[in-house]
Design a protein around this motif. Structure first.
Motif, PDB file in Angstrom:
ATOM      1  N   TRP A  79       0.813  -1.214   0.000  1.00 24.23           N
ATOM      2  CA  TRP A  79       0.000   0.000   0.000  1.00 24.23           C
ATOM      3  C   TRP A  79       0.852   1.272   0.000  1.00 24.23           C
ATOM      4  O   TRP A  79       0.350   2.349  -0.273  1.00 24.23           O
ATOM      5  N   PRO A 271      -5.809  -6.571  -0.810  1.00 24.44           N
ATOM      6  CA  PRO A 271      -6.221  -6.078  -2.138  1.00 24.44           C
ATOM      7  C   PRO A 271      -5.251  -6.434  -3.256  1.00 24.44           C
ATOM      8  O   PRO A 271      -5.632  -6.397  -4.430  1.00 24.44           O
ATOM      9  N   GLY A 275      -7.507 -10.352  -3.377  1.00 23.09           N
ATOM     10  CA  GLY A 275      -8.259  -9.258  -3.990  1.00 23.09           C
ATOM     11  C   GLY A 275      -7.697  -8.866  -5.345  1.00 23.09           C
ATOM     12  O   GLY A 275      -8.450  -8.545  -6.276  1.00 23.09           O
ATOM     13  N   SER A 279      -9.636  -8.967  -8.973  1.00 24.36           N
ATOM     14  CA  SER A 279      -9.718  -7.791  -9.840  1.00 24.36           C
ATOM     15  C   SER A 279      -9.141  -8.068 -11.219  1.00 24.36           C
ATOM     16  O   SER A 279      -9.724  -7.683 -12.245  1.00 24.36           O
ATOM     17  N   ALA A 295     -11.427 -12.655  -0.487  1.00 25.48           N
ATOM     18  CA  ALA A 295     -11.278 -11.202  -0.379  1.00 25.48           C
ATOM     19  C   ALA A 295     -12.470 -10.581   0.330  1.00 25.48           C
ATOM     20  O   ALA A 295     -12.313  -9.655   1.154  1.00 25.48           O
ATOM     21  N   SER A 299     -12.426  -8.728   4.053  1.00 28.23           N
ATOM     22  CA  SER A 299     -12.503  -7.291   3.805  1.00 28.23           C
ATOM     23  C   SER A 299     -12.725  -6.453   5.072  1.00 28.23           C
ATOM     24  O   SER A 299     -12.200  -5.330   5.165  1.00 28.23           O
TER      25      SER A 299
END
Length: 317
Positions: A79, A271, A275, A279, A295, A299
């Motif tokens: 992140w 994510p 995740g 995506s 995911a 969450s």
């Protein structure tokens, strides 16, 4: 080599310390209590392969303070990648190269948003190491290896120099002519281990011994293979089965770093792991129901602040 370690946690702290002890010019870019401890007491590595203490550590708080460097190890949490990449623009403009040893398969795509593609080397790390306490890195097991390479498959002077520095430091190191495939191969296993141990709240031993969770683990990894192949990565059709067999060789008590973060209420790399698979699968029209469910289940914990432990009494029965 003049090497900057951006993120002096388990991965960056361990490999940076080994390189520094062997004579490489290493500058750690760290923050908080970990940085303060390194300035006051140095950096200590506790490892089955031999303990190490660096008393005079070069540590700064920002990339701007790192000075002239040849190579940057990107080892921050996923992140932080956008902010970290932007902070490296001045270093890269002065000639530095960047190699990410982070998790995931989207890390270098993020770097390319801010840095020239030619400055980026692909990389994969294999190690179990964490910050035991500020200024101390605890390494578990005997595995400690870095694999890296140019995206065009060439054997450049910079990857050769890095390999030589690693080998001098006693670090397992290899140059790959297909680094994108290796990044995805690690990703297949990592998504399986992180997603399943975190969702099931059990170690790999319990998961592989139960027929239903074992089958689910295989399904999770097969979805990653399918997404990778849809992106053009040369993964074998049976690679998920290969990784399941690899899981059978692991210590039964092994958990993932994401499950450890979940237990501590830390932010999760969810994510970019399960995740991220979901995506990417959606964008490529590849079904990923197992990773999507993992995911979704995790969450509520993704941003940290909550642990996976019950926080209220059970409902009356």
């Amino acid at each position: 080599m003049r090497i900057a370690i951006l993120g002096a946690g388990g991965v960056g702290g361990y490999f940076g310390a080994r390189l520094a002890a062997a004579g490489s010019d290493v500058t750690f870019i760290a923050r908080g209590k970990h940085r303060e401890a390194m300035l006051e007491r140095g950096l200590r590595i506790e490892s089955p392969l031999g303990n190490l203490t660096l008393k005079d550590v070069k540590v700064v708080g920002t990339s701007a303070e790192a000075g002239e460097v040849d190579l940057v190890f990107m080892t921050v949490k996923l992140w932080d990648t956008d902010d970290a990449a932007q902070s490296l623009i001045p270093l890269v403009e002065r000639g530095a190269s960047v190699v990410s040893f982070q998790n995931g398969v989207q890390k270098d795509e993020t770097l390319r948003k801010y840095l020239p593609a030619a400055s980026i080397i692909g990389g994969v790390s294999y190690i179990a190491a964490v910050i035991g306490e500020p200024g101390v890195i605890v390494h578990s097991g005997a595995m400690q290896k870095l694999v890296f390479g140019e995206y065009d498959g060439s054997r450049s002077a910079r990857v050769t120099a890095l390999c030589d520095a690693c080998q001098k430091a006693g670090i397992g190191a290899e140059i790959s002519d297909d680094i994108e495939r290796l990044i995805w191969e690690k990703f297949v296993f990592l998504v399986g281990l992180s997603g399943m141990t975190s969702a099931v709240r059990k170690s790999i031993g319990a998961i592989r011994e139960n027929a239903r969770t074992r089958a689910l683990l295989l399904d999770v990894m097969q979805e990653v293979v399918a997404v990778g192949k849809a992106k053009g990565v040369a993964l074998r059709d049976d690679f998920a089965q290969d990784r399941l067999a690899f899981c059978d060789t692991l210590p039964a008590s092994m958990i993932s770093s994401m499950y450890s973060d979940l237990q501590r209420g830390n932010r999760l790399e969810l994510p970019w792991l399960s995740g991220g698979v979901a995506s990417l699968g959606e964008a490529l029209n590849v079904p990923t129901p197992c990773n999507r469910v993992i995911a979704d289940i995790l969450s509520p914990y993704a941003d940290g602040g909550e642990t996976a432990q019950p926080t209220s009494p059970a409902a009356p029965r």
